[in-house]
Design an enzyme around this catalytic site. Structure first.
Site, short mmCIF file in Angstrom:
data_model
loop_
_atom_site.label_atom_id
_atom_site.label_comp_id
_atom_site.label_asym_id
_atom_site.label_seq_id
_atom_site.Cartn_x
_atom_site.Cartn_y
_atom_site.Cartn_z
N GLU A 209 0.78 -1.24 0.00
CA GLU A 209 0.00 0.00 0.00
C GLU A 209 0.81 1.29 0.00
OE1 GLU A 209 -3.19 0.19 2.79
OE2 GLU A 209 -4.17 -1.56 1.96
N GLU A 397 -5.93 -8.09 0.40
CA GLU A 397 -6.65 -7.73 1.62
C GLU A 397 -8.09 -7.41 1.24
OE1 GLU A 397 -5.07 -4.58 4.12
OE2 GLU A 397 -3.04 -5.36 3.90
C1 PNW Z 1 -4.80 -1.44 5.19
N1 PNW Z 1 -7.79 4.29 4.44
O1 PNW Z 1 -4.70 -0.14 5.64
C2 PNW Z 1 -3.51 -2.04 5.69
O2 PNW Z 1 -2.74 -2.71 4.73
C3 PNW Z 1 -3.66 -2.84 6.94
O3 PNW Z 1 -2.45 -2.81 7.62
C4 PNW Z 1 -4.81 -2.31 7.75
O4 PNW Z 1 -4.92 -2.87 9.02
C5 PNW Z 1 -6.08 -2.58 6.94
O5 PNW Z 1 -5.98 -1.99 5.64
C6 PNW Z 1 -7.35 -2.08 7.59
O6 PNW Z 1 -7.29 -0.70 7.78
C7 PNW Z 1 -5.54 0.90 5.29
O7 PNW Z 1 -7.83 5.21 5.30
C8 PNW Z 1 -5.60 1.95 6.20
O8 PNW Z 1 -8.40 4.37 3.36
C9 PNW Z 1 -6.33 3.06 5.91
C10 PNW Z 1 -7.02 3.14 4.71
C11 PNW Z 1 -6.97 2.09 3.80
C12 PNW Z 1 -6.22 0.97 4.11
#
Ligand code: PNW
Length: 491
Positions: A209, A397
């Site tokens: 990401e 994911e």
């Molecule tokens: C992903 N947003 O993070 C990550 O790869 C994981 O580590 C995390 O725990 C999971 O998704 C759930 O959040 C994100 O704000 C964090 O759009 C924030 C965002 C998207 C993905």
């Protein structure tokens, strides 16, 4: 009388239990024909291709704990989470789910679920406590033990090399990803790990990401290292991140066992047509290229789009043709992390599309940002295949946060998560049925864990973690997922 929403639901529920308008015979007949139809639906439809890889995922800083053991040095997340006010309730990953010491039990959770594969990440500062230079002899011990345990239990490991826990020392020395030195240090670390572990790991992800860690960490400042860089420096940071990816692809290729597969896991903007007609579908394809220009598109196409360069103007990144070539080093597969949809319509403009923002009433899960759009699991992989010909795609994911309060019997009945998953998986199944080459799906997450700035407040696990005792309990969604895997279809 004022009827609350909850009362209303109860009244409706009670009515259904207490009365029926069908006569007994009618009910029996209608039931039988429905059942017949249902079983036809269940056996003939909604199944996934044979050998579909069902998995689940975690990441090092979110689950491991053991923050200062066996030579590990702090990462930017250790530093950031310990700064006042950066995470909810001052949460840190010092202990988290203590997976570092409990990995054997956690592999048994996977086995009980029936997952075929597990995606985890490796902590850079366990392996290179100084970020670069001399490796820590104990650094890979934990991963070797974890890998042996997985393989012994018939679970295929997929490893991510960077899931946001940059060694703090590289932030201090180089300004982290602001510097090209970090891209090079990353490649060095990636090559070393691939050399040592590719006998046990067949699939490596370079970076998890870009779209989250660069944007949230270096532009918005709500993730580590907590910076709000001005546009020019920020766009350069984006460039160094994709460059680090490309250099790592080359280093892994050079050092890993032959046949090792290399990819990435990106949370692209998932562009979904507002209405599934030719014009909106085409607009969503173009939007996929443009809204992901700084990461996935440059990786796939080896250049920044004209629109990106025009939009960034004098703040555009500085780069060479050789950089672009490195960034677009060929990949063996692509991983997409999918949570939310971005709706796109054709608007007749020169760029050919417009983003349709979510209205205020748009539904979301426990995390505010996690808006619900099951069709994202259809359009995400379909667009990646259509635009760039990727023929080995993983959903690396997908999952959601839920309030997850244990009931009197200790079980979490997370019907909202089951609803979310069932709907998303229905669209994933639709994509496989349409021939989109999706090879596997990793549910985020195996168990509740440290959810970055949200600390321990937003739970994403299939297993409930009672942090004081570290007890793991399967939620209703774990029972659901187990059936999905067993039947290889949406249940
Ligand atoms: C992903 N947003 O993070 C990550 O790869 C994981 O580590 C995390 O725990 C999971 O998704 C759930 O959040 C994100 O704000 C964090 O759009 C924030 C965002 C998207 C993905």
């Amino acid at each position: 009388m004022k009827v609350s929403r909850r009362d209303f639901a109860k009244i409706i529920g009670a009515g259904a239990l207490g009365a029926t308008t069908l006569t007994g015979a009618e009910a029996k007949e209608s039931n039988e024909s429905n059942l017949e139809k249902d079983s036809a639906i269940q056996t003939k439809k909604r199944t996934f291709p044979n050998g579909f890889l069902w998995g689940s995922a975690t990441a090092s800083y979110q689950v491991e704990g053991a923050f200062n053991e066996d030579g590990r040095t702090p990462s930017i997340w250790d530093t950031f989470s310990k700064m006042p006010g950066k995470t909810v309730n001052g949460a840190t990953g010092d202990v988290s789910t203590d997976h570092y010491h409990r990995y054997q039990g956690d592999v048994q959770l996977m086995k009980a679920l029936g997952v075929k594969t597990y995606r985890f990440s490796i902590s850079w500062s366990r392996v290179f406590p100084d970020g670069t230079g001399k490796p820590n002899p104990k650094g890979l011990d934990f991963y070797n033990k974890l890998l042996d345990e997985l393989l012994k239990n018939g679970i295929q490991p997929f490893a991510t090399l960077y899931h946001w826990d940059l060694p703090q020392i590289l932030q201090d020395k180089n300004g982290g990803w602001e510097s090209r030195d970090t891209s090079e240090a990353f490649a060095n670390y990636a090559g070393y790990v691939a050399e040592k572990l590719s006998d046990k790991i067949n699939h490596f992800f370079t970076i998890n990401e870009f779209g989250a860690f660069v944007e949230l960490g270096y532009r918005i400042g709500i993730h580590a290292p907590g910076l709000k860089l001005p546009a020019g420096r920020f766009n350069q940071t984006r460039h160094h991140a994709v460059l680090g990816h490309g250099l790592a692809v080359q280093a892994i290729r050079a050092k890993a066992k032959k046949g090792t597969k290399i990819g990435l896991a990106e949370n692209m903007a998932i562009c979904c047509p507002v209405i599934e007609t030719a014009e909106h579908i085409k607009a969503a394809e173009e939007a996929t290229r443009q809204l992901n220009a700084q990461y996935m598109t440059v990786i796939q196409e080896g250049k920044y789009t004209d629109l990106y360069l025009a939009n960034t103007g004098k703040d555009a990144p500085k780069y060479t043709d050789a950089d672009l070539k490195t960034i677009s080093s060929p990949l063996d597969f692509v991983g997409i992390n999918i949570y939310t949809p971005t709706y796109i319509r054709a608007d007749g403009s020169k760029q050919g599309f417009a983003v349709v923002p979510h209205p205020a009433s748009y539904p979301h899960m426990a995390s505010q940002w996690l808006t619900v759009g099951p069709e994202a699991l259809y359009w995400g992989p379909r667009n990646v295949n259509k635009l760039w010909g990727e023929d080995e795609i993983y959903i690396t994911e997908n999952g959601c946060s839920s309030s997850d309060i244990p009931a009197a019997d200790g079980k979490v009945y997370d019907t909202d998560r089951v609803m979310y998953l069932r709907n998303y998986l229905s669209h994933l199944q639709r994509a496989t049925e349409d021939g989109v080459p999706i090879k596997g799906y990793f549910l985020w997450s195996l168990m509740d864990n440290f959810e970055w700035a949200d600390g321990y407040t937003n739970r994403f696990g299939l297993h409930y973690v009672d942090y004081p005792t570290q007890k793991r309990t399967p939620k209703l969604s774990a029972d659901f997922y187990k059936e999905v895997i067993k039947e290889n279809r949406v249940v």
